[in-house]
Design a protein around this motif. Structure first.
Motif, PDB file in Angstrom:
ATOM      1  N   UNK A  35       0.744  -1.354   0.206  1.00  0.00           N
ATOM      2  CA  UNK A  35       0.430  -0.182  -0.180  1.00  0.00           C
ATOM      3  C   UNK A  35       0.541   1.480   0.252  1.00  0.00           C
ATOM      4  N   UNK A  36       2.537   1.492   1.226  1.00  0.00           N
ATOM      5  CA  UNK A  36       2.763   2.360   1.041  1.00  0.00           C
ATOM      6  C   UNK A  36       3.494   2.687   0.337  1.00  0.00           C
ATOM      7  N   UNK A  37       3.958   1.629  -1.094  1.00  0.00           N
ATOM      8  CA  UNK A  37       4.802   2.020  -1.736  1.00  0.00           C
ATOM      9  C   UNK A  37       3.976   2.482  -3.143  1.00  0.00           C
ATOM     10  N   UNK A  40       2.616   5.955  -2.785  1.00  0.00           N
ATOM     11  CA  UNK A  40       4.220   7.069  -3.797  1.00  0.00           C
ATOM     12  C   UNK A  40       4.035   6.341  -5.279  1.00  0.00           C
ATOM     13  N   UNK A  41       4.007   5.448  -5.532  1.00  0.00           N
ATOM     14  CA  UNK A  41       4.656   5.481  -6.691  1.00  0.00           C
ATOM     15  C   UNK A  41       3.423   5.583  -8.050  1.00  0.00           C
ATOM     16  N   UNK A  42       1.943   5.942  -7.485  1.00  0.00           N
ATOM     17  CA  UNK A  42       0.817   6.366  -8.568  1.00  0.00           C
ATOM     18  C   UNK A  42       1.152   7.707  -8.556  1.00  0.00           C
ATOM     19  N   UNK A 387      -8.624   4.207  -7.138  1.00  0.00           N
ATOM     20  CA  UNK A 387      -9.231   3.180  -7.618  1.00  0.00           C
ATOM     21  C   UNK A 387      -8.066   2.428  -7.731  1.00  0.00           C
ATOM     22  N   UNK A 388      -6.985   2.354  -8.373  1.00  0.00           N
ATOM     23  CA  UNK A 388      -6.795   0.930  -8.407  1.00  0.00           C
ATOM     24  C   UNK A 388      -5.707   0.622  -8.131  1.00  0.00           C
ATOM     25  N   UNK A 389      -5.204   1.208  -6.692  1.00  0.00           N
ATOM     26  CA  UNK A 389      -4.124   0.577  -5.549  1.00  0.00           C
ATOM     27  C   UNK A 389      -5.508  -0.372  -4.435  1.00  0.00           C
TER      28      UNK A 389
END
Length: 819
Positions: A35-37, A40-42, A387-389
């Motif tokens: 979740x955390x990474x 960050x990436x998104x 929503x993708x996450x």
């Protein structure tokens, strides 16, 4: 029926507390890291996507090619921007932005002032982009002359309120005050825009001479230009039409060719390597592809960590499957259908992953404030999150539960009750081999992460500790922001130098490790007809070498204003010009570049100077660049004015010394704000992102190793349970605790050894490729790999040995009695 499934699943989970705890903790850790990474990436991948028309907004890139160089510039001319929306049908609108240095912006009502970057734009900026307004109408905010748009933070600093539309601000460079026409909400962290104030371009168009100059401007790149294209427009076709339009009205000098391209707004943040930004001359327009590389690394790490957690769960679940033979046999004997058994076992597995999913969401929200402060972002995990996450994490959790539960559900449910009640060993050798392969994969990733963390740590430490060729400690750099202060520089230097805690003071055009653009010049020895060489340029005074503690190797230092036609070279520049000893050799500098292309010096006359000294090479740029040729001219030169005072001070009473320096400048120009910083702190900012990445890698490496150890611990526990009778027999026959512990540990240590052998070459290739980003970097020594391998083996040994020793110490009477 579902209620009964859930109740039975909960009972089974509570009955096997150790394996349940290991599974939930491992999955929770994995999902939390994911979740955390992912957030960050998104966030990095969605820069500027908050503008509704972001898919139709493009930045104009000018490509200028000469026989000597080819550069790409995020800039275009006034007329190209103005005429494109009139003459090119696919262009609906254009925005022009330019910057003009820094000056004071003041609220005359309360006399609060701030030194602000001067940003000027036409109203197209407000029409094309969707800036959220807190006060005023942004869509028309830059139409009228003497209009200014400010952001929320600036409004609060100057007025203490954001409801200030209609009020005025005085800009130091203009007599007439500017009317605030809109207050914008602060830019989101994932925005390419960082301006705090924007002045209306129409303010300057009232000057007939300036307007005439702009109307003749077809070939420059003075403006950052954005174009809003119509639906389904072809950017390549539009760029070609722009080129044709420019060539129809402007003829480049012989040997120079121009071309244009359109860069999508969504690509600006991560795909702007080697593109210079006309609005911030001399610096890359965005972090570039190196940041994209890091994003790929972090995305892979996120998937690896989650994969390891999922592998752990599947490993432990399949390993425990054969212990449920009698349970399933009894249920089949009393009439349970296979579908019911499959559903029950899958529900149990999905329950574990669902609990982990909920816990990870809570944990992420708990750590996000600290994570945001560290990464300088505004990430959140809630209903507004991409929503993708949510979808990817939820699907991964459910998929893990279904995959982990599928083995006992599909395999054990197909056997007859008779076989199951006879304690059928449902485990196959292929199943154990699969688990071995998964353990190898886990630890290969863990070893790779350990090596990567060590290498990044060593490189960051190397950067901080490397000798730069000058002493950066306790250097206070003060900006020269007004003509009055610049003219009074000799007096100011003298007064600052007389302060009791000031050791030395110097004036320069730029400072080593400059964060602004560093001018470049064309140079050659006088009378030589060979090709002109390129070097960077620095204007200094006679106190420079002593203040910065730069070594003068040969020749002499500047002595005063009589040296206005003298230069000092660094070693690299001397080698470039084939000068081994300074003896007043004459050189000429015919052209200079202030971040973009080279142009003749003002007046068309070359700067002719004599070489009086050579200094030892020092790093005047970051360690990502090799030391380049550097020409240092006396501060009175035709290329670049002085822009800084730099004082070397004593650590004691530093704040009082800086206050005294401020008072000295205030006597010359009381209206000018005092700006200063410590040079070593500014230099550290160049590597702040590397330090953040180092910390993130350390935490990810720890998470990876921890999750892998949880899985190894669980498998070691299961292996000890499976061999409990063998251990009992061996103890009865005289086996020692040490030999039994070794017996149980060796199988797993062999797997870790295989993982190390796989990880080493991959880590060697990947980390050496990363180090190539730096012109000066460490060499990865053999001990890094040995240390990483020893760490992995030690962690694995500690993890496994606990269960091995516990099993070896068990009373053999009890272990044999259970059989």
């Amino acid at each position: 029926m579902l209620y009964n499934y859930l109740k039975i699943a909960l009972r089974n989970l509570l009955r096997n507390k150790l394996s349940t705890t290991l599974n939930i903790v491992g999955l929770t850790f994995g999902l939390t890291c994911f979740f955390a990474l992912s957030l960050f990436v998104i966030d990095e991948l969605t820069f500027d996507r908050h503008h509704p028309d972001s898919d139709r907004i493009y930045r104009v890139i000018k490509h200028r090619k000469t026989p000597d160089e080819a550069i790409s510039i995020a800039g275009a001319s006034y007329k190209l921007a103005e005429e494109s929306k009139k003459s090119i049908g696919e262009v609906e609108n254009t925005a022009r932005i330019t910057q003009g240095g820094r000056d004071n912006l003041e609220n005359l009502a309360n006399q609060k002032k701030i030194n602000e970057e001067v940003t000027v734009a036409n109203n197209g900026l407000m029409e094309i982009f969707d800036f959220e307004a807190l006060d005023g109408n942004p869509k028309t905010a830059l139409v009228e002359p003497y209009s200014i748009v400010i952001v929320e933070n600036l409004a609060l600093q100057l007025f203490g309120s954001t409801q200030v539309a209609g009020k005025t601000l005085k800009w130091n460079g203009m007599e007439q005050p500017f009317k605030i026409t809109a207050v914008l909400k602060n830019h989101p962290r994932n925005s390419s825009f960082s301006f705090s104030s924007v002045y209306s371009e129409s303010t300057y168009l009232s000057d007939p001479e300036y307007l005439a100059e702009l109307n003749a401007d077809w070939g420059s790149h003075e403006f950052l230009v954005y174009a809003l294209l119509s639906e389904n427009a072809n950017p390549q076709s539009v760029a070609q039409k722009m080129r044709q339009m420019v060539y129809a009205n402007f003829k480049p000098d012989p040997g120079i060719s121009l071309a244009y391209s359109l860069q999508a707004l969504r690509d600006v943040h991560l795909h702007s390597e080697n593109i210079l930004d006309s609005a911030n001359i001399g610096t890359p327009a965005a972090p570039g592809n190196s940041s994209l590389l890091y994003l790929k690394i972090f995305a892979l790490v996120a998937l690896f960590v989650l994969s390891i957690a999922c592998i752990n769960y599947m490993n432990l679940t399949t390993a425990k499957a054969s212990t449920r033979c009698k349970e399933i046999g009894i249920k089949k004997a009393v009439g349970a259908f296979r579908g019911q058994l499959i559903t029950q076992l899958l529900v149990e597995s999905v329950m574990v992953t669902s609990i982990s999913f909920v816990l990870s969401v809570l944990l992420v929200n708990l750590i996000l404030p600290f994570f945001n402060e560290f990464t300088q972002k505004e990430l959140s995990l809630g209903f507004s999150t991409d929503y993708r996450i949510w979808l990817s994490a939820f699907l991964m959790a459910i998929l893990t539960g279904l995959m982990a539960g599928s083995y006992p559900a599909l395999m054990l449910s197909r056997f007859s009750p008779n076989m199951l009640l006879k304690s059928l060993k449902a485990q196959k050798s292929s199943d154990f081999s699969l688990r071995k392969g998964l353990v190898v994969f886990q630890f290969a990733v863990s070893v790779f992460m350990i090596i990567a963390t060590i290498v990044v740590f060593l490189q960051v430490r190397y950067v901080h500790n490397k000798d730069l060729g000058f002493n950066q400690e306790l250097l206070v750099v003060v900006d020269i922001n007004s003509g009055a202060i610049r003219r009074a520089a000799p007096t100011i230097v003298s007064e600052i130098g007389n302060l009791p805690k000031v050791k030395n003071v110097s004036t320069t055009s730029r400072v080593p490790g400059e964060w602004k653009n560093l001018p470049a010049v064309k140079i050659r020895q006088m009378g030589q007809l060979d090709e002109q060489k390129e070097a960077f340029f620095l204007g200094v005074d006679e106190h420079f070498t002593k203040t910065f503690e730069v070594d003068l190797l040969q020749g002499k230092n500047f002595s005063g204003s009589g040296d206005s036609a003298s230069v000092i070279l660094n070693e690299t520049a001397a080698k470039l010009l084939n000068i081994t000893e300074p003896s007043d050799q004459l050189i000429e500098i015919p052209a200079a570049s202030y971040g973009l292309s080279f142009n003749p010096l003002r007046g068309g006359q070359a700067f002719k100077a004599r070489v009086i000294g050579i200094v030892k090479d020092f790093h005047f740029q970051t360690l990502r660049e090799k030391i380049a040729p550097l020409v240092m001219a006396y501060q009175q030169n035709p290329i670049h004015n002085i822009d800084y005072f730099t004082a070397r001070i004593e650590a004691a009473d530093a704040s009082q010394t800086i206050q005294a320096m401020e008072a000295i400048l205030a006597k010359i120009d009381a209206a000018e704000l005092f700006e200063y910083h410590y040079l070593d702190q500014q230099l550290a900012l160049f590597y702040a992102e590397d330090a953040r990445r180092e910390t993130m890698l350390i935490w990810m490496a720890l998470a990876t190793v921890l999750i892998a150890c949880l899985g190894l611990f669980g498998l070691a526990t299961y292996a000890a349970e499976q061999r409990i009778r063998e251990i009992g027999v061996r103890k009865v026959l005289g086996a020692s605790v040490l030999s039994l512990s070794k017996l149980l540990s060796m199988d797993f240590l062999k797997l870790v050894g295989i993982a190390i052998a796989i990880a080493f070459p991959i880590a060697y290739w990947a980390m050496n490729k990363w180090l190539l980003e730096f012109a000066y970097h460490i060499e990865i020594k053999w001990w890094v790999y040995v240390l990483a391998g020893l760490i992995a083996i030690t962690i694995a040994l500690l993890t496994v040995s606990y269960q091995a020793i516990k099993a070896a110490l068990m009373n053999p009477v009890k272990s044999l009695k259970t059989e």
